[in-house]
Design a protein around this motif. Structure first.
Motif, mmCIF file in Angstrom:
data_model
loop_
_atom_site.group_PDB
_atom_site.id
_atom_site.type_symbol
_atom_site.label_atom_id
_atom_site.label_comp_id
_atom_site.label_asym_id
_atom_site.label_seq_id
_atom_site.Cartn_x
_atom_site.Cartn_y
_atom_site.Cartn_z
ATOM 1 N N CYS A 248 14.959 -8.432 8.033
ATOM 2 C CA CYS A 248 14.402 -9.664 7.469
ATOM 3 C C CYS A 248 13.734 -10.480 8.583
ATOM 4 O O CYS A 248 14.378 -10.867 9.561
ATOM 5 C CB CYS A 248 15.535 -10.462 6.825
ATOM 6 S SG CYS A 248 15.062 -12.100 6.271
ATOM 7 N N PHE B 191 8.380 -7.704 -2.453
ATOM 8 C CA PHE B 191 7.642 -7.463 -1.204
ATOM 9 C C PHE B 191 8.213 -6.291 -0.418
ATOM 10 O O PHE B 191 7.464 -5.457 0.089
ATOM 11 C CB PHE B 191 7.631 -8.721 -0.322
ATOM 12 C CG PHE B 191 6.972 -8.482 0.997
ATOM 13 C CD1 PHE B 191 5.581 -8.378 1.103
ATOM 14 C CD2 PHE B 191 7.727 -8.312 2.157
ATOM 15 C CE1 PHE B 191 4.976 -8.120 2.324
ATOM 16 C CE2 PHE B 191 7.127 -8.055 3.379
ATOM 17 C CZ PHE B 191 5.743 -7.965 3.459
ATOM 18 N N ALA C 53 12.678 -13.469 8.542
ATOM 19 C CA ALA C 53 13.179 -14.850 8.628
ATOM 20 C C ALA C 53 14.452 -14.901 9.471
ATOM 21 O O ALA C 53 14.595 -15.739 10.368
ATOM 22 C CB ALA C 53 13.435 -15.373 7.218
ATOM 23 N N MET D 114 19.513 -3.303 5.127
ATOM 24 C CA MET D 114 18.339 -3.568 4.293
ATOM 25 C C MET D 114 18.293 -2.575 3.132
ATOM 26 O O MET D 114 17.968 -2.948 2.001
ATOM 27 C CB MET D 114 17.041 -3.499 5.127
ATOM 28 C CG MET D 114 16.864 -4.680 6.081
ATOM 29 S SD MET D 114 17.000 -6.314 5.301
ATOM 30 C CE MET D 114 15.530 -6.369 4.274
ATOM 31 N N PRO E 295 6.875 -13.403 4.916
ATOM 32 C CA PRO E 295 5.490 -13.222 4.451
ATOM 33 C C PRO E 295 5.262 -13.702 3.025
ATOM 34 O O PRO E 295 4.124 -13.991 2.649
ATOM 35 C CB PRO E 295 5.268 -11.700 4.529
ATOM 36 C CG PRO E 295 6.445 -11.120 5.205
ATOM 37 C CD PRO E 295 7.542 -12.142 5.257
ATOM 38 N N VAL E 296 6.320 -13.803 2.210
ATOM 39 C CA VAL E 296 6.131 -14.272 0.834
ATOM 40 C C VAL E 296 6.793 -15.629 0.599
ATOM 41 O O VAL E 296 6.953 -16.058 -0.538
ATOM 42 C CB VAL E 296 6.650 -13.228 -0.201
ATOM 43 C CG1 VAL E 296 5.757 -12.015 -0.219
ATOM 44 C CG2 VAL E 296 8.100 -12.830 0.064
HETATM 45 S S1 SF4 Z 1 13.460 -9.506 3.846
HETATM 46 FE FE1 SF4 Z 1 13.316 -11.639 4.616
HETATM 47 S S2 SF4 Z 1 11.240 -11.831 5.474
HETATM 48 FE FE2 SF4 Z 1 11.274 -9.971 4.202
HETATM 49 S S3 SF4 Z 1 10.495 -10.630 2.201
HETATM 50 FE FE3 SF4 Z 1 12.722 -10.762 2.123
HETATM 51 S S4 SF4 Z 1 13.246 -12.860 2.732
HETATM 52 FE FE4 SF4 Z 1 11.120 -12.488 3.317
#
Ligand code: SF4
Ligand code: B12
Ligand code: SF4
Length: 179
Positions: free
Chosen positions: A152, A137, A154, A175, A120-121
């Protein structure tokens, strides 16, 4: 195995790192080697070692991609032996060979590259990974309900090895450690 160990030591700091040490250090001692771990400084070149060891290549996200497991793998430790020099890169003079050949690199065969448009960023670009944009974010409300809750976006967008995607508990554990 890790879960059972963690239940026994619920208050230990960095539990996955501590568990990795508890498992690997006795093995290294038995074999006469030195156990090293990916999060310990000075950082050892784990990704380069992994590429020298098997058919892995960097994805556009920086994570190495495996033809079968995709982005869903990481490294818990390595054992170094006398005579193999840890500061050689690449490893040609340390007795290791060039990275193992990969018949088809999954990223070369992936024309859409959905991983690059899912964040998203826009944290991933040709100039690298914008760590601070990502970290900012994931602390927002939107980040808490998306990336922090289910991982994530991505990494999740990659179609390779989806069946090896970590379960929800494991995703949230990693995470939380990343933030
Ligand atoms: S966790 Fe992955 S999708 Fe979420 S802001 Fe970070 S890089 Fe982007
Ligand atoms: C520092 C670090 C980070 C920093 C990145 C800082 C930066 N600007 O790039 C931060 C904290 C942001 C980070 C995040 C993550 N990381 Co990280 N990280 C490391 C660490 C500890 C050191 C990397 C390093 O500098 N090594 C030293 C040099 C000498 O070694 P190297 O092999 O030559 O370095 C390679 C990497 O730097 C790589 N690289 C370059 N840019 C980037 C960017 C990213 C995002 C990654 C993952 C790699 C990468 O290219 C180099 C050449 O091969 C390694 C462990 C290790 N010891 O390698 C894990 C490691 C690279 N991370 C890993 C992972 C899984 C992640 C996360 C996905 C964790 C998570 N959330 O689940 C996230 C990705 C971001 C996200 N949005 O989720 C794995 C990658 C496994 C794989 N399949 O390749 C590693 C190997 C740890 C492990 N235990 O397996 N990470
Ligand atoms: S989505 Fe495509 S380019 Fe991105 S990591 Fe997966 S295979 Fe590679």
């Amino acid at each position: 195995m890790f879960r059972a160990w963690h239940r026994k030591y619920p208050d230990i700091a960095d539990p996955l790192d501590a568990w990795s040490k508890a498992v690997l250090e006795p093995v290294a001692a038995l074999l006469g080697g030195e156990a090293v771990f990916p999060s310990d400084r000075p950082w050892q070149p784990f990704q380069q070692w992994a590429m020298a060891a098997e058919r892995l290549k960097p994805s556009p996200l920086g994570l190495l991609i495996h033809p079968h497991y995709g982005l869903w793998h990481g490294y818990r430790g390595a054992i170094l032996f006398a005579g193999a020099r840890r500061d050689d890169a690449p490893f040609t003079s340390a007795g290791m060979t060039e990275p193992q050949p990969m018949v088809v690199h999954p990223c070369d065969a992936c024309s859409d590259k959905p991983c690059l448009s899912a964040c998203p960023v826009g944290a991933f670009s040709l100039s690298g990974f914008a760590v601070s944009d990502c970290r900012t974010f994931v602390k927002t409300e939107a980040g808490t309900t998306t990336c922090m809750g289910s991982g994530c976006l991505a990494r999740d967008a990659c179609p390779v090895g989806r069946e090896y995607r970590y379960g929800p508990e494991q995703i949230r554990f990693h995470m939380a450690a990343f933030v």
